[in-house]
Design a protein around this motif. Sequence first.
Motif, PDB file in Angstrom:
ATOM      1  N   SER A   1      13.436 -67.465  97.800  1.00  0.00           N
ATOM      2  CA  SER A   1      13.430 -67.404  96.558  1.00  0.00           C
ATOM      3  C   SER A   1      15.522 -67.157  95.967  1.00  0.00           C
ATOM      4  O   SER A   1      15.271 -67.888  94.910  1.00  0.00           O
ATOM      5  N   ALA A   2      15.849 -66.088  96.192  1.00  0.00           N
ATOM      6  CA  ALA A   2      17.366 -65.636  95.957  1.00  0.00           C
ATOM      7  C   ALA A   2      18.426 -67.349  96.074  1.00  0.00           C
ATOM      8  O   ALA A   2      18.638 -67.285  95.181  1.00  0.00           O
ATOM      9  N   ALA A   3      18.052 -68.635  97.302  1.00  0.00           N
ATOM     10  CA  ALA A   3      19.061 -69.173  97.298  1.00  0.00           C
ATOM     11  C   ALA A   3      18.157 -70.094  96.309  1.00  0.00           C
ATOM     12  O   ALA A   3      18.562 -71.105  95.983  1.00  0.00           O
ATOM     13  N   SER A   4      17.232 -70.292  95.259  1.00  0.00           N
ATOM     14  CA  SER A   4      16.342 -71.371  94.802  1.00  0.00           C
ATOM     15  C   SER A   4      17.383 -70.077  93.481  1.00  0.00           C
ATOM     16  O   SER A   4      17.815 -71.198  92.768  1.00  0.00           O
ATOM     17  N   ASP A   5      16.823 -69.476  93.294  1.00  0.00           N
ATOM     18  CA  ASP A   5      18.143 -68.830  91.901  1.00  0.00           C
ATOM     19  C   ASP A   5      19.520 -68.777  92.181  1.00  0.00           C
ATOM     20  O   ASP A   5      20.774 -69.432  90.656  1.00  0.00           O
ATOM     21  N   TRP A   6      20.347 -68.701  93.444  1.00  0.00           N
ATOM     22  CA  TRP A   6      20.900 -69.095  93.199  1.00  0.00           C
ATOM     23  C   TRP A   6      21.787 -70.730  92.821  1.00  0.00           C
ATOM     24  O   TRP A   6      22.999 -70.824  92.113  1.00  0.00           O
ATOM     25  N   LEU A   7      21.108 -71.977  93.401  1.00  0.00           N
ATOM     26  CA  LEU A   7      21.716 -72.869  93.244  1.00  0.00           C
ATOM     27  C   LEU A   7      21.508 -73.369  91.637  1.00  0.00           C
ATOM     28  O   LEU A   7      21.676 -74.066  91.381  1.00  0.00           O
ATOM     29  N   ALA A   8      20.201 -72.734  91.102  1.00  0.00           N
ATOM     30  CA  ALA A   8      19.790 -73.283  89.779  1.00  0.00           C
ATOM     31  C   ALA A   8      20.761 -72.440  88.678  1.00  0.00           C
ATOM     32  O   ALA A   8      21.120 -73.153  87.610  1.00  0.00           O
TER      33      ALA A   8
ATOM     34  N   PHE B   1      28.419 -69.531  87.710  1.00  0.00           N
ATOM     35  CA  PHE B   1      28.943 -68.834  89.238  1.00  0.00           C
ATOM     36  C   PHE B   1      29.107 -67.473  89.441  1.00  0.00           C
ATOM     37  O   PHE B   1      29.275 -67.323  90.777  1.00  0.00           O
ATOM     38  N   GLN B   2      28.988 -66.567  88.498  1.00  0.00           N
ATOM     39  CA  GLN B   2      29.719 -65.701  89.292  1.00  0.00           C
ATOM     40  C   GLN B   2      28.029 -65.016  90.201  1.00  0.00           C
ATOM     41  O   GLN B   2      26.985 -64.931  89.585  1.00  0.00           O
ATOM     42  N   GLU B   3      28.291 -64.123  91.114  1.00  0.00           N
ATOM     43  CA  GLU B   3      27.522 -64.027  92.009  1.00  0.00           C
ATOM     44  C   GLU B   3      26.643 -62.146  91.590  1.00  0.00           C
ATOM     45  O   GLU B   3      27.654 -61.626  91.402  1.00  0.00           O
ATOM     46  N   ARG B   4      25.702 -62.679  91.835  1.00  0.00           N
ATOM     47  CA  ARG B   4      25.232 -61.349  91.480  1.00  0.00           C
ATOM     48  C   ARG B   4      25.048 -59.894  92.997  1.00  0.00           C
ATOM     49  O   ARG B   4      25.198 -60.737  93.696  1.00  0.00           O
TER      50      ARG B   4
END
Length: 315
Positions: free
Chosen positions: A297-304, A311-314
Motif C-alpha cells: 500500500s505504501a508503494a502504491s501511495d508513493w506511485l500515486a 515528490f516530497q517523501e513522507r
Amino acid sequence: MSATRYTYLGPEGTFTEAALRTLPEAATRELVPMVSVPAALDAVRGGQAAGALVPIENSVEGGVTATLDELAKGDQLMIYREVVLPIAFALLVRPGTALKDVKTVTGHPVAQPQVRNWLAAHLPDALWESAASNADGARLVQEGRYDAAFAGAFAAVTYGLEPLVTEIHDAANAETRFVLVGRPARPAAPTGADKTSVVIWLGDDHPGALLELLQEFAVRGVNLMRIESRPTGRGIGNYCFSVDAEGHITDRRMGEALMGLKRICPQVRFLGSYPRAGVALRDVRPLRPGTSDDEFSAASDWLARCEDGRFQERP
C-alpha cells in the motif's frame, strides 16, 4: 443442488472417508461413496452434491494425478478445505488366512510405493494388482478375488475381514492430503495461515518460460509449497503446472502475483484460497521485508504521489 450431501472416493472404509469424518460438518451431511475421483467431482458439478472430498497429495508418492487432472479440466471447481491424515496400512485377510497363504494382494496404486519394502521382505512372491481404492481392494478380498488387501485397519469390520498385520508403512510419518471441493464462490476470509492453489498454462515453449512463471511469485515474496507439471493432452511436451502457494488471494503479494501470471499466461485457473490444515497462526513464517500488505500500500501511495507531482517523501 443437494446442500446436505457430500461425496467421496469410495467405497465405504477408505482413508478418504476417514478424512471426511474429521470435518465437523460431516456429522450433519449425507456421505455418499463414489467409484472414482472423477465421479465424486462430477456429482458436485452436476448439482447432486454440495462438496466432494478427494485425495490430492501423498507425502511418499506425491500428487494424486486423477485429482490434479480433474481440477484442471471441465467446469471449474474450488477447494474450500484441506485435511491431512496420517497413513498406516493393515494387511486385511479373510478369517483363517495365514501369512503363508497370501499369494495375491491388492490396494490403491498410491498405496503400493508405501508398502513396497514390507512386501519385498514378507511377501516377496505375492502378485500385486491395483484396485480402484484401498477399500475396494478389501471388498475384492471379501469376494475371494484376492488373498489380502492393504487398507486402513478400520475397514476390516465393514468387509468382514481380519487385520493380519497392522501399522505397515515403509516411510515413518506418511501422510495424505485431501481437499474438500465445491462449486465456485467467494473464498473464505483469510486466516493468516492460508494456501492458494492454481493451475497455470504456459503460452509457448521457449528458454526461461518456467522461470518467468516462477518469478511472478518470487519477486513478490510468495513461497511455493508445491509445483507439479501435468500433460495437457495436446501432445508430448505440452504441460500445465499445478501450484500451491502460501497466502490468500486477498493478500496484496498474492493478488499481484496472480495478476502477473494472468498477463503472461494464456490461462490461469484459480482453485481457491483456504486455511492450511494443522497450521496455527503462530507457526507461520514471518514475511520477507517489502512483501506485507502495508508495504504494498505504501508503494502504491508513493506511485500515486509521483503521478500527481507530489515528490516530497513522507517521513
